[in-house]
Motif scaffolding. Structure first.
Motif, PDB file in Angstrom:
ATOM      1  N   TYR A  31       0.796  -1.193   0.167  1.00 34.62           N
ATOM      2  CA  TYR A  31       0.046  -0.064   0.004  1.00 34.62           C
ATOM      3  C   TYR A  31       0.734   1.059   0.112  1.00 34.62           C
ATOM      4  CZ  TYR A  31      -3.049   3.784   1.547  1.00 34.62           C
ATOM      5  OH  TYR A  31      -3.403   4.935   1.704  1.00 34.62           O
ATOM      6  N   GLU A  32       1.872   1.234   0.660  1.00 31.10           N
ATOM      7  CA  GLU A  32       2.691   2.411   1.019  1.00 31.10           C
ATOM      8  C   GLU A  32       3.459   2.539  -0.541  1.00 31.10           C
ATOM      9  OE1 GLU A  32       5.047   1.343   4.212  1.00 31.10           O
ATOM     10  OE2 GLU A  32       3.688   2.201   5.783  1.00 31.10           O
ATOM     11  N   THR A  33       3.665   1.676  -1.048  1.00 34.41           N
ATOM     12  CA  THR A  33       4.522   1.954  -2.429  1.00 34.41           C
ATOM     13  C   THR A  33       3.651   1.963  -3.643  1.00 34.41           C
ATOM     14  OG1 THR A  33       4.693  -0.549  -2.776  1.00 34.41           O
ATOM     15  CG2 THR A  33       6.688   0.636  -1.486  1.00 34.41           C
ATOM     16  N   GLY A  34       2.629   1.144  -3.773  1.00 36.55           N
ATOM     17  CA  GLY A  34       1.767   1.235  -4.787  1.00 36.55           C
ATOM     18  C   GLY A  34       0.433   1.746  -4.734  1.00 36.55           C
ATOM     19  N   GLY A  35       0.095   2.031  -3.423  1.00 32.04           N
ATOM     20  CA  GLY A  35      -1.282   2.575  -3.125  1.00 32.04           C
ATOM     21  C   GLY A  35      -2.487   1.249  -3.013  1.00 32.04           C
ATOM     22  N   MET A  36      -3.642   1.775  -2.928  1.00 26.38           N
ATOM     23  CA  MET A  36      -4.487   0.718  -2.739  1.00 26.38           C
ATOM     24  C   MET A  36      -4.661  -0.173  -3.812  1.00 26.38           C
ATOM     25  SD  MET A  36      -6.409  -0.493  -0.290  1.00 26.38           S
ATOM     26  CE  MET A  36      -7.188  -1.979  -0.484  1.00 26.38           C
ATOM     27  N   GLU A  37      -4.252  -0.018  -4.980  1.00 26.52           N
ATOM     28  CA  GLU A  37      -4.426  -0.888  -6.156  1.00 26.52           C
ATOM     29  C   GLU A  37      -3.623  -2.032  -5.952  1.00 26.52           C
ATOM     30  OE1 GLU A  37      -6.355  -1.927  -9.277  1.00 26.52           O
ATOM     31  OE2 GLU A  37      -6.857  -0.117  -8.484  1.00 26.52           O
ATOM     32  N   LYS A  38      -2.430  -1.823  -5.455  1.00 29.22           N
ATOM     33  CA  LYS A  38      -1.626  -2.999  -5.166  1.00 29.22           C
ATOM     34  C   LYS A  38      -2.010  -3.712  -4.030  1.00 29.22           C
ATOM     35  CE  LYS A  38       3.026  -2.773  -5.814  1.00 29.22           C
ATOM     36  NZ  LYS A  38       4.586  -2.552  -5.594  1.00 29.22           N
ATOM     37  N   ALA A  39      -2.275  -3.173  -3.079  1.00 30.63           N
ATOM     38  CA  ALA A  39      -2.965  -3.728  -1.761  1.00 30.63           C
ATOM     39  C   ALA A  39      -4.046  -4.936  -2.016  1.00 30.63           C
ATOM     40  CB  ALA A  39      -3.267  -2.929  -0.584  1.00 30.63           C
ATOM     41  N   LYS A  40      -4.844  -4.055  -3.001  1.00 33.41           N
ATOM     42  CA  LYS A  40      -6.090  -4.902  -3.423  1.00 33.41           C
ATOM     43  C   LYS A  40      -5.865  -6.129  -4.109  1.00 33.41           C
ATOM     44  CE  LYS A  40      -7.944  -4.222  -7.315  1.00 33.41           C
ATOM     45  NZ  LYS A  40      -8.738  -3.443  -8.392  1.00 33.41           N
ATOM     46  N   LEU A  41      -4.851  -6.290  -4.927  1.00 34.11           N
ATOM     47  CA  LEU A  41      -4.468  -7.505  -5.302  1.00 34.11           C
ATOM     48  C   LEU A  41      -4.056  -8.562  -4.249  1.00 34.11           C
ATOM     49  CD1 LEU A  41      -2.047  -6.417  -8.123  1.00 34.11           C
ATOM     50  CD2 LEU A  41      -4.309  -7.253  -8.223  1.00 34.11           C
ATOM     51  N   LEU A  42      -3.420  -8.382  -3.175  1.00 32.67           N
ATOM     52  CA  LEU A  42      -3.090  -9.240  -2.100  1.00 32.67           C
ATOM     53  C   LEU A  42      -4.426  -9.655  -1.332  1.00 32.67           C
ATOM     54  CD1 LEU A  42       0.001  -7.729  -0.469  1.00 32.67           C
ATOM     55  CD2 LEU A  42      -0.152  -9.361  -2.246  1.00 32.67           C
ATOM     56  N   ILE A  43      -5.490  -8.779  -1.071  1.00 36.50           N
ATOM     57  CA  ILE A  43      -6.604  -9.123  -0.672  1.00 36.50           C
ATOM     58  C   ILE A  43      -7.553  -9.924  -1.384  1.00 36.50           C
ATOM     59  CG2 ILE A  43      -8.850  -8.113   0.516  1.00 36.50           C
ATOM     60  CD1 ILE A  43      -7.227  -5.405   1.178  1.00 36.50           C
ATOM     61  N   GLN A  44      -7.509  -9.733  -2.594  1.00 33.00           N
ATOM     62  CA  GLN A  44      -8.231 -10.359  -3.556  1.00 33.00           C
ATOM     63  C   GLN A  44      -7.536 -11.912  -3.426  1.00 33.00           C
ATOM     64  OE1 GLN A  44     -11.059  -9.544  -5.503  1.00 33.00           O
ATOM     65  NE2 GLN A  44     -11.148 -11.958  -5.413  1.00 33.00           N
ATOM     66  N   ARG A  45      -6.243 -11.937  -3.468  1.00 41.21           N
ATOM     67  CA  ARG A  45      -5.650 -13.227  -3.531  1.00 41.21           C
ATOM     68  C   ARG A  45      -5.960 -14.032  -2.148  1.00 41.21           C
ATOM     69  NH1 ARG A  45       0.643 -12.758  -3.838  1.00 41.21           N
ATOM     70  NH2 ARG A  45       0.041 -11.542  -5.654  1.00 41.21           N
ATOM     71  N   LYS A  46      -6.159 -13.402  -1.171  1.00 44.04           N
ATOM     72  CA  LYS A  46      -6.515 -14.010   0.182  1.00 44.04           C
ATOM     73  C   LYS A  46      -8.005 -14.559  -0.033  1.00 44.04           C
ATOM     74  CE  LYS A  46      -4.096 -14.406   3.178  1.00 44.04           C
ATOM     75  NZ  LYS A  46      -3.296 -15.729   3.664  1.00 44.04           N
ATOM     76  N   ILE A  47      -8.758 -13.636  -0.737  1.00 44.16           N
ATOM     77  CA  ILE A  47     -10.034 -14.296  -0.716  1.00 44.16           C
ATOM     78  C   ILE A  47     -10.471 -15.441  -1.876  1.00 44.16           C
ATOM     79  CG2 ILE A  47     -12.483 -13.333  -1.680  1.00 44.16           C
ATOM     80  CD1 ILE A  47     -11.730 -10.743  -0.564  1.00 44.16           C
ATOM     81  N   ASN A  48      -9.382 -15.237  -2.781  1.00 39.56           N
ATOM     82  CA  ASN A  48      -9.381 -16.355  -3.578  1.00 39.56           C
ATOM     83  C   ASN A  48      -9.240 -17.530  -2.981  1.00 39.56           C
ATOM     84  OD1 ASN A  48     -10.278 -15.006  -5.800  1.00 39.56           O
ATOM     85  ND2 ASN A  48      -8.270 -14.547  -6.640  1.00 39.56           N
ATOM     86  N   ASP A  49      -8.264 -17.431  -2.079  1.00 39.39           N
ATOM     87  CA  ASP A  49      -7.761 -18.858  -1.203  1.00 39.39           C
ATOM     88  C   ASP A  49      -8.793 -19.380  -0.574  1.00 39.39           C
ATOM     89  OD1 ASP A  49      -4.933 -18.449  -2.280  1.00 39.39           O
ATOM     90  OD2 ASP A  49      -4.175 -17.721  -0.472  1.00 39.39           O
TER      91      ASP A  49
END
Length: 406
Positions: A31-49
């Motif tokens: 989030y700090e380096t790429g904003g919410m757009e990058k953090a969103k990918l990690l959250i979506q990956r966890k939801i997919n898991d």
């Protein structure tokens, strides 16, 4: 316990999250380096898991031990239901047979042939059964655990697989005692059976075994909750959550555990809503992502056992007309989810005061503070929290109508 020691797992956070400490640090860094757009990918990956992780449960034991009945009961099915495991006195299982959960298809209970039969001698059993695919083993006996059951448990321990001894058909033992002796102290007799099984297993070389006494025709009685606690304590976070959500709603404790698991998902769905951007709901000044919200409501309803198919199964298990269970449900969330229903829910959240600070400190370890009070995130969070509370209350009413109070 009667299983392997806990597996090495990444340290999980103490808050209500599926993320490990390392994952949370990575989430914050992204989030700090790429904003919410990058953090969103990690959250979506966890939801997919959460949606795609498989849980494979092996159930084994001698012919007639009650494996199929146990598998059906764990899936909330009667022996006559479509997709039920075939029950009967003969050994019908000649190869591993998988039975998928009716609501969570990634959960599969496997009926395995009894170890030590002529076709499956103990020395070849584990290789033939593709041992590595199963998350844990439930070894069922209807009378006493055999030498082959002990061999299977020892091999499970050697390969770092958890195993659990289940002594089934306890209701038959107690019925026989009543017929023979009349009144007796049930708890004392149950403890005698436990001690006998434990002693039998210790003499065979199983250190500190734990045996769970189960009636598959009435899972609410005896040691079923103790078995669940043991399983949940050994499973990693995501598989533990999947296991809990797969349980039939047999009592109020299970409903509460499901609520706790689903609450962990609320902030992740709300974070995605905030990242994607608000889609205004007609008549509501605050917006949220409609697809995420509707999907969450439908999933939560299914997991809480309030969809029509789940109510039908529970009514059959409880021996009650399904109309009796549906009669106690008072929620707009059990029908079609329309924009009008979401609109009504949104206006209802106006009275719900949830501060951003409270959310950040309570259950959102990283991203909660980046959304303002008027954001899509907060609106979705409030709505899904209200949805979960509503569904929990109604699920509790259904369980009480089906089985009575705890």
């Amino acid at each position: 316990m009667g299983g392997s020691s806990s597996r090495d797992q990444p340290t999980e956070t103490s808050n209500s999250s599926f993320f490990t400490e390392d994952e949370l640090r990575n989430l914050k860094s992204e989030y700090e380096t790429g904003g919410m757009e990058k953090a969103k990918l990690l959250i979506q990956r966890k939801i997919n898991d959460l949606e795609n992780t498989e849980l494979n449960i092996a159930v084994t034991g001698q012919s007639g031990a009650g494996k199929s009945t146990f598998i059906n009961a764990m899936r909330g099915l009667d022996k006559d239901d479509e997709g039920a495991a075939e029950t009967g006195p003969t050994e019908g299982t000649m190869e591993p047979t998988g039975y998928r959960h009716p609501n969570l298809p990634n959960v599969c209970l496997w009926d395995l042939p009894g170890v030590g039969t002529p076709k499956f001698p103990a020395r070849k059993y584990l290789k033939q059964m593709k041992f590595d695919k199963y998350d844990f083993f439930i070894i069922i006996s209807g009378c006493r655990f055999t030498e082959n059951d002990v061999k299977l448990a020892k091999e499970s321990k050697r390969l770092k697989k958890n195993f659990y001894f289940v002594r089934s058909k306890i209701e038959n033992d107690l019925h026989a005692m009543r017929m023979e002796r009349g009144d007796f102290n049930e708890e004392e007799e149950l403890e005698k059976i436990r001690n006998y099984c434990n002693r039998n297993l210790q003499e065979a070389g199983i250190q500190s075994p734990r045996v769970f006494l189960i009636s598959s025709i009435d899972l609410n009685r005896y040691d079923f909750n103790l078995l669940n606690n043991a399983l949940e304590g050994d499973l990693p976070s995501i598989k533990k959550s999947i296991y809990i959500l797969a349980l039939p709603n047999l009592n109020l404790e299970i409903v509460e555990r499901k609520k706790k698991e689903l609450k962990k998902r609320v902030w992740m769905l709300a974070s995605l809503s905030g990242a994607i951007g608000a889609v205004p709901v007609p008549g509501v000044s605050l917006g949220c992502d409609i697809a995420i919200l509707i999907g969450g409501i439908i999933d939560f309803r299914k997991y809480m056992g309030l969809d029509d198919a789940s109510l039908q199964r529970l009514a059959k298990m409880a021996g009650k007309p399904v109309e009796d269970l549906k009669a106690v449900v008072n929620s707009p969330l059990v029908g079609e989810i329309t924009p009008d229903i979401i609109n009504r829910l949104a206006w209802g959240t106006a009275a719900v005061v949830i501060s951003v600070l409270e959310i950040t400190l309570d259950i959102i370890p990283v991203v909660g503070s980046i959304f303002g009070a008027g954001s899509s995130f907060l609106m979705t969070y409030k709505l899904l929290t209200g949805v979960l509370d509503n569904l929990t209350v109604n699920a509790e009413k259904v369980v009480t109508a089906a089985f009575g109070t705890d």
